[in-house]
Design a protein around this motif. Structure first.
Motif, PDB file in Angstrom:
ATOM      1  N   ALA A 161       0.827  -1.215   0.000  1.00 49.78           N
ATOM      2  CA  ALA A 161       0.000   0.000   0.000  1.00 49.78           C
ATOM      3  C   ALA A 161       0.862   1.265   0.000  1.00 49.78           C
ATOM      4  O   ALA A 161       0.505   2.268  -0.624  1.00 49.78           O
ATOM      5  N   LYS A 162       2.008   1.220   0.668  1.00 46.62           N
ATOM      6  CA  LYS A 162       2.891   2.393   0.698  1.00 46.62           C
ATOM      7  C   LYS A 162       3.405   2.716  -0.708  1.00 46.62           C
ATOM      8  O   LYS A 162       3.355   3.865  -1.154  1.00 46.62           O
ATOM      9  N   ARG A 163       3.874   1.692  -1.436  1.00 49.38           N
ATOM     10  CA  ARG A 163       4.375   1.935  -2.794  1.00 49.38           C
ATOM     11  C   ARG A 163       3.246   2.318  -3.748  1.00 49.38           C
ATOM     12  O   ARG A 163       3.446   3.110  -4.662  1.00 49.38           O
ATOM     13  N   PHE A 164       2.056   1.752  -3.556  1.00 50.48           N
ATOM     14  CA  PHE A 164       0.900   2.142  -4.354  1.00 50.48           C
ATOM     15  C   PHE A 164       0.680   3.643  -4.176  1.00 50.48           C
ATOM     16  O   PHE A 164       0.533   4.391  -5.144  1.00 50.48           O
ATOM     17  N   GLY A 165       0.679   4.097  -2.930  1.00 49.50           N
ATOM     18  CA  GLY A 165       0.493   5.514  -2.652  1.00 49.50           C
ATOM     19  C   GLY A 165       1.582   6.377  -3.261  1.00 49.50           C
ATOM     20  O   GLY A 165       1.319   7.486  -3.741  1.00 49.50           O
ATOM     21  N   GLU A 166       2.808   5.874  -3.285  1.00 49.92           N
ATOM     22  CA  GLU A 166       3.906   6.612  -3.906  1.00 49.92           C
ATOM     23  C   GLU A 166       3.693   6.742  -5.406  1.00 49.92           C
ATOM     24  O   GLU A 166       4.024   7.758  -6.008  1.00 49.92           O
ATOM     25  N   MET A 167       3.126   5.731  -6.027  1.00 50.55           N
ATOM     26  CA  MET A 167       2.860   5.796  -7.467  1.00 50.55           C
ATOM     27  C   MET A 167       1.730   6.780  -7.781  1.00 50.55           C
ATOM     28  O   MET A 167       1.737   7.423  -8.827  1.00 50.55           O
ATOM     29  N   LEU A 168       0.776   6.926  -6.860  1.00 46.70           N
ATOM     30  CA  LEU A 168      -0.300   7.889  -7.082  1.00 46.70           C
ATOM     31  C   LEU A 168       0.214   9.323  -7.066  1.00 46.70           C
ATOM     32  O   LEU A 168      -0.461  10.235  -7.552  1.00 46.70           O
ATOM     33  N   ALA A 169       1.412   9.532  -6.553  1.00 47.61           N
ATOM     34  CA  ALA A 169       2.014  10.872  -6.562  1.00 47.61           C
ATOM     35  C   ALA A 169       2.143  11.404  -7.987  1.00 47.61           C
ATOM     36  O   ALA A 169       2.135  12.617  -8.197  1.00 47.61           O
ATOM     37  N   PHE A 170       2.230  10.520  -8.985  1.00 46.00           N
ATOM     38  CA  PHE A 170       2.316  10.954 -10.381  1.00 46.00           C
ATOM     39  C   PHE A 170       1.053  11.690 -10.824  1.00 46.00           C
ATOM     40  O   PHE A 170       1.084  12.424 -11.802  1.00 46.00           O
ATOM     41  N   LEU A 171      -0.060  11.472 -10.095  1.00 44.20           N
ATOM     42  CA  LEU A 171      -1.316  12.154 -10.418  1.00 44.20           C
ATOM     43  C   LEU A 171      -1.495  13.435  -9.607  1.00 44.20           C
ATOM     44  O   LEU A 171      -2.519  14.096  -9.715  1.00 44.20           O
ATOM     45  N   ARG A 172      -0.499  13.788  -8.792  1.00 38.84           N
ATOM     46  CA  ARG A 172      -0.631  14.931  -7.893  1.00 38.84           C
ATOM     47  C   ARG A 172       0.554  15.887  -8.033  1.00 38.84           C
ATOM     48  O   ARG A 172       1.166  16.266  -7.040  1.00 38.84           O
ATOM     49  N   PRO A 173       0.889  16.316  -9.250  1.00 36.71           N
ATOM     50  CA  PRO A 173       2.088  17.133  -9.433  1.00 36.71           C
ATOM     51  C   PRO A 173       2.008  18.521  -8.809  1.00 36.71           C
ATOM     52  O   PRO A 173       3.044  19.135  -8.553  1.00 36.71           O
ATOM     53  N   GLU A 189       3.568  16.003   0.162  1.00 34.48           N
ATOM     54  CA  GLU A 189       2.161  15.604   0.221  1.00 34.48           C
ATOM     55  C   GLU A 189       1.708  14.836  -1.020  1.00 34.48           C
ATOM     56  O   GLU A 189       0.535  14.484  -1.122  1.00 34.48           O
ATOM     57  N   ARG A 190       2.598  14.576  -1.950  1.00 30.89           N
ATOM     58  CA  ARG A 190       2.173  13.922  -3.203  1.00 30.89           C
ATOM     59  C   ARG A 190       1.799  12.462  -3.005  1.00 30.89           C
ATOM     60  O   ARG A 190       0.812  11.998  -3.562  1.00 30.89           O
ATOM     61  N   ALA A 191       2.597  11.724  -2.252  1.00 33.24           N
ATOM     62  CA  ALA A 191       2.293  10.306  -2.034  1.00 33.24           C
ATOM     63  C   ALA A 191       1.048  10.191  -1.157  1.00 33.24           C
ATOM     64  O   ALA A 191       0.836  10.979  -0.239  1.00 33.24           O
TER      65      ALA A 191
END
Length: 173
Positions: A88-100, A106-108
């Motif tokens: 779940a932590k790495r999933f959240g880190e990948m979602l940072a790409f949608l929050r530039p 705060e991106r992850a």
């Protein structure tokens, strides 16, 4: 004048909605945002300016449109094996790409939020769980990279905390 030298025709709301696969009402909301490009003529917008705004303010919809135009990895996601497992932590880190537009710290998306999103079906259900009798054994709840990447590339939603960016304050990507 060759084909690439022709300027793109201004797009009405309907064309913008089709390009980004959203409802026309969503586009009408975007056009009311003070950072949205001004129309080049009544009810029509420059596609390049809209695309630039979308990249900065709604990267999920922008990436979706790019993929539909044949771009394979518009967000620059990492190249990982399809079956690599992400917690779940790495999933959240990948979602940072949608929050530039969020501050770097705060991106992850936190792991606890990912698990909450999973229970509310905002993200896909985990592919693997400890004790699921699959090989190799899973040590933690996890998602295959292909599942996470598909979710990211299919996302056309703005993040809950949207931070609009104008040309004056953003760097060109």
């Amino acid at each position: 004048m060759t084909e690439p030298e022709h300027a793109a025709l201004p797009m009405p709301i309907r064309a913008i909605a089709l390009r980004y696969d959203v409802a026309e009402q969503a586009v009408r909301r975007w056009t009311k945002d003070p950072t949205f490009p001004e129309p080049v003529k009544k009810g029509r917008w420059d596609p390049q300016l809209v695309d630039r705004w979308m990249r900065r303010n709604n990267p999920g919809a922008w990436a979706y449109a790019q993929i539909n135009q044949g771009v394979e990895n518009p967000l620059g996601l990492p190249e990982l094996p399809e079956d690599e497992l992400l917690d779940a932590k790495r999933f959240g880190e990948m979602l940072a790409f949608l929050r530039p537009n969020h501050p770097e710290e705060e991106r992850a998306v936190p792991a606890t939020t990912i698990r909450s999103y999973e229970s509310r079906q905002f993200v896909p259900m985990a592919d693997r769980h400890p004790g699921d009798d699959l090989e190799p054994p899973a040590e933690y709840v996890s998602w295959r990279w292909s599942t996470v990447r598909g979710h990211i590339h299919g996302s056309r939603q703005l993040s809950a905390k949207r931070v609009a960016v104008t040309d004056d304050t953003a760097q060109e990507s």
